[in-house]
Scaffold this active site. Structure first.
Site, PDB file in Angstrom:
ATOM      1  N   CYS A 192      40.668  88.779   7.161  1.00 32.95           N
ATOM      2  CA  CYS A 192      40.457  89.756   6.089  1.00 32.95           C
ATOM      3  C   CYS A 192      39.496  90.859   6.511  1.00 32.95           C
ATOM      4  O   CYS A 192      39.413  91.891   5.854  1.00 32.95           O
ATOM      5  CB  CYS A 192      39.956  89.076   4.829  1.00 32.95           C
ATOM      6  SG  CYS A 192      38.340  88.318   5.021  1.00 32.95           S
TER       7      CYS A 192
ATOM      8  N   ASP B 220      36.253  90.695   6.454  1.00 32.00           N
ATOM      9  CA  ASP B 220      35.008  90.690   5.683  1.00 32.00           C
ATOM     10  C   ASP B 220      33.849  90.157   6.518  1.00 32.00           C
ATOM     11  O   ASP B 220      34.041  89.362   7.427  1.00 32.00           O
ATOM     12  CB  ASP B 220      35.178  89.848   4.416  1.00 32.00           C
ATOM     13  CG  ASP B 220      36.106  90.536   3.419  1.00 32.00           C
ATOM     14  OD1 ASP B 220      36.348  91.737   3.594  1.00 32.00           O
ATOM     15  OD2 ASP B 220      36.574  89.872   2.493  1.00 32.00           O
TER      16      ASP B 220
ATOM     17  N   CYS C   9      34.765  90.217  -0.294  1.00 30.12           N
ATOM     18  CA  CYS C   9      35.463  90.217  -1.574  1.00 30.12           C
ATOM     19  C   CYS C   9      34.626  89.527  -2.658  1.00 30.12           C
ATOM     20  O   CYS C   9      33.561  88.981  -2.379  1.00 30.12           O
ATOM     21  CB  CYS C   9      36.782  89.484  -1.415  1.00 30.12           C
ATOM     22  SG  CYS C   9      36.528  87.726  -1.197  1.00 30.12           S
TER      23      CYS C   9
ATOM     24  N   CYS D  29      36.779  82.322   1.898  1.00 30.81           N
ATOM     25  CA  CYS D  29      35.643  83.185   1.551  1.00 30.81           C
ATOM     26  C   CYS D  29      34.362  82.363   1.452  1.00 30.81           C
ATOM     27  O   CYS D  29      33.284  82.837   1.808  1.00 30.81           O
ATOM     28  CB  CYS D  29      35.902  83.909   0.235  1.00 30.81           C
ATOM     29  SG  CYS D  29      37.564  84.595   0.117  1.00 30.81           S
TER      30      CYS D  29
HETATM   31 FE1  FES Z   1      37.690  87.958   3.002  1.00 33.10          FE
HETATM   32 FE2  FES Z   1      37.267  86.819   0.709  1.00 33.10          FE
HETATM   33  S1  FES Z   1      39.016  87.907   1.307  1.00 33.10           S
HETATM   34  S2  FES Z   1      35.964  86.853   2.411  1.00 33.10           S
END
Ligand code: FES
Length: 125
Positions: free
Chosen positions: A35, A37, A60, A104
């Site tokens: 993702c 992140d 997120c 996450c």
């Molecule tokens: Fe990447 Fe939640 S979608 S940490």
């Protein structure tokens, strides 16, 4: 059933321990390749006890809620106990996350462990 529990929504809207710590004893940053992140955790450690913790995330809502909950769970705890913290425990404390959002909560767990490793590396004689 709503997708997100009331606890997830509360920690997402009202995250605890957001920010950074100057002169932190340990800093850990991890990312999720899928993702994209990023999560950064700062720890203040005295006598092997987590006396303060802050997080910054480019992540997120589930990552925000997980880190918020995780930081509350580790504050005041000894390092040895914090190393046992799993994303499962964090997810349970949040009353669950949707299956496709479980990764996450792994970000929070890994960033905390990375911060402790950083602390331990700095304090090795
Ligand atoms: Fe990447 Fe939640 S979608 S940490």
């Amino acid at each position: 059933m709503p997708l997100y529990s009331a606890k997830v929504m509360d920690h997402f809207r009202n995250p605890r321990n957001v920010g950074s710590i100057e002169n932190a004893d340990g800093v850990g940053e991890v990312g999720n390749a899928v993702c994209g992140d990023i999560m950064k955790i700062y720890l203040k450690i005295d006598d092997d006890i987590i006396t303060d913790v802050k997080f910054e995330t480019f992540g997120c809502g589930s990552a925000i809620a997980s880190s918020s909950m995780a930081t509350e769970m580790i504050k005041g705890k000894p390092v040895s106990e914090v190393l046992q913290l799993t994303n499962k425990a964090v997810t349970e404390a949040l009353d669950g996350l949707p299956a496709h959002k479980l990764h996450c909560s792994v970000l929070a767990e890994e960033a905390i462990k990375a911060a402790i490793e950083d602390y331990q590396a700095k304090h090795k004689q």
